[in-house]
Write a protein that holds these residues in place. Structure first.
Motif, mmCIF file in Angstrom:
data_model
loop_
_atom_site.group_PDB
_atom_site.id
_atom_site.type_symbol
_atom_site.label_atom_id
_atom_site.label_comp_id
_atom_site.label_asym_id
_atom_site.label_seq_id
_atom_site.Cartn_x
_atom_site.Cartn_y
_atom_site.Cartn_z
ATOM 1 N N PHE A 1 0.723 -1.198 -0.085
ATOM 2 C CA PHE A 1 0.017 -0.085 -0.088
ATOM 3 C C PHE A 1 1.052 1.276 0.228
ATOM 4 N N LYS A 2 1.724 1.343 0.840
ATOM 5 C CA LYS A 2 2.577 2.676 1.179
ATOM 6 C C LYS A 2 3.370 3.039 -0.162
ATOM 7 N N PRO A 3 4.020 2.001 -1.324
ATOM 8 C CA PRO A 3 4.288 2.723 -2.401
ATOM 9 C C PRO A 3 3.469 3.558 -3.438
ATOM 10 N N THR B 1 1.219 10.665 -3.881
ATOM 11 C CA THR B 1 1.561 12.096 -3.199
ATOM 12 C C THR B 1 2.623 12.627 -4.044
ATOM 13 N N ARG B 2 3.500 11.885 -4.649
ATOM 14 C CA ARG B 2 4.576 12.227 -5.559
ATOM 15 C C ARG B 2 3.934 12.981 -6.928
ATOM 16 N N ASN B 3 2.901 12.473 -7.465
ATOM 17 C CA ASN B 3 2.396 13.051 -8.575
ATOM 18 C C ASN B 3 1.605 14.325 -8.162
ATOM 19 N N LEU B 4 1.055 14.521 -7.278
ATOM 20 C CA LEU B 4 0.275 15.280 -6.681
ATOM 21 C C LEU B 4 1.250 16.621 -6.095
ATOM 22 N N ALA B 5 2.304 16.310 -5.517
ATOM 23 C CA ALA B 5 3.454 17.372 -5.438
ATOM 24 C C ALA B 5 3.745 17.732 -6.608
ATOM 25 N N ALA C 1 6.920 3.408 -6.002
ATOM 26 C CA ALA C 1 6.538 4.658 -5.500
ATOM 27 C C ALA C 1 7.058 5.849 -6.810
ATOM 28 N N LEU C 2 8.041 5.553 -7.311
ATOM 29 C CA LEU C 2 8.613 6.482 -8.382
ATOM 30 C C LEU C 2 8.052 6.047 -9.728
ATOM 31 N N ASN C 3 7.517 5.109 -9.860
ATOM 32 C CA ASN C 3 6.919 4.562 -11.259
ATOM 33 C C ASN C 3 8.212 4.427 -12.144
ATOM 34 N N LEU D 1 12.850 6.816 4.707
ATOM 35 C CA LEU D 1 11.505 5.870 4.739
ATOM 36 C C LEU D 1 11.827 4.419 4.764
ATOM 37 N N GLU D 2 12.967 4.158 4.693
ATOM 38 C CA GLU D 2 13.684 2.714 4.527
ATOM 39 C C GLU D 2 12.709 1.761 3.775
ATOM 40 N N MET D 3 12.538 2.022 2.479
ATOM 41 C CA MET D 3 11.781 1.106 1.558
ATOM 42 C C MET D 3 12.543 0.327 0.952
ATOM 43 N N SER D 4 12.096 -0.662 0.493
ATOM 44 C CA SER D 4 12.996 -1.587 -0.436
ATOM 45 C C SER D 4 13.038 -0.865 -1.670
ATOM 46 N N GLU D 5 14.094 -1.497 -2.541
ATOM 47 C CA GLU D 5 14.234 -1.071 -3.944
ATOM 48 C C GLU D 5 13.147 -1.121 -4.738
ATOM 49 N N GLN D 6 12.578 -2.294 -4.710
ATOM 50 C CA GLN D 6 11.388 -2.614 -5.254
ATOM 51 C C GLN D 6 9.971 -1.514 -4.846
ATOM 52 N N GLU D 7 10.008 -1.323 -3.615
ATOM 53 C CA GLU D 7 9.007 -0.259 -3.091
ATOM 54 C C GLU D 7 9.170 1.098 -3.669
ATOM 55 N N THR D 8 10.401 1.302 -3.708
ATOM 56 C CA THR D 8 10.898 2.511 -4.058
ATOM 57 C C THR D 8 10.618 2.694 -5.880
ATOM 58 N N ALA D 9 10.918 1.702 -6.572
ATOM 59 C CA ALA D 9 10.478 1.643 -7.906
ATOM 60 C C ALA D 9 9.077 1.980 -8.165
#
Length: 192
Positions: free
Chosen positions: A77-79, A85-89, A157-159, A147-155
């Protein structure tokens, strides 16, 4: 044992998502409480204005709630929430940039820089050093390390692909080291 705790958290979150998708308000409120700090911090990182970040964070939760029935509960859910959030910002920044350009053109002045709030605290200095990086570098460092996200979660979140996360992270950390060595002498020992 840590694995079962992580699994329980994921199961609990998955249950909360299912309950929220079924209209249980308390489940949605719990999800919001669990993620509101990360959402606000990402928005603040990108916007550097607390009021704007609060607005974006609220809008991100509203958008997530509206789209919750389309969310795949098998995904983290978090990513997904941080991607919203990122897109809105980013959209807000584009709007603010256009607005600021019009104001500068009208008055033909440069913006007044914000006063530095330098302290001796290493975490504050590190945060300031990160803020000197380009936005893409800030985002990847923030998501992966703050935020200590994994590389996959970061991917997610950043699309971007996971391999791109690795390369951006590598470049961002090299740039951060240069900034620290040049302008944050006290942190040199921290980065070794």
């Amino acid at each position: 044992m840590a694995r079962s705790g992580t699994s329980e958290i994921a199961t609990t979150e998955a249950n909360l998502i299912r309950q929220a998708q079924q209209g249980e308000t308390a489940a949605w409120e719990t999800l919001v409480r669990q993620h509101q700090e990360a959402v606000f911090r990402l928005a603040y990182l990108l916007l550097r204005d607390a009021h704007e970040a609060e607005d974006v964070a609220q809008e991100a939760f509203v958008r997530a709630f509206v789209a919750l029935d389309k969310f795949d509960g098998e995904r983290p859910f978090k990513p997904w929430l941080l991607q919203i959030t990122r897109n809105l910002a980013k959209n807000r920044l584009r709007s603010l940039s256009r607005y600021w350009a019009m104001i500068k053109q009208y008055w033909q002045q440069e913006p007044v820089p914000e006063p530095d709030s330098m302290t001796q605290d290493e975490s504050v200095q590190l945060w300031q050093a990160v803020q000197r990086l380009r936005p893409n570098a800030q985002e990847v460092i923030y998501l992966r390390y703050f935020l200590e996200m994994s590389e996959q979660e970061t991917a997610v979140a950043l699309n971007i692909p996971a391999g791109t996360v690795k390369s951006r992270l590598h470049r961002a950390l090299k740039q951060l080291k240069v900034v620290i060595e040049a302008d944050f002498v006290e942190l040199r020992e921290v980065i070794g």
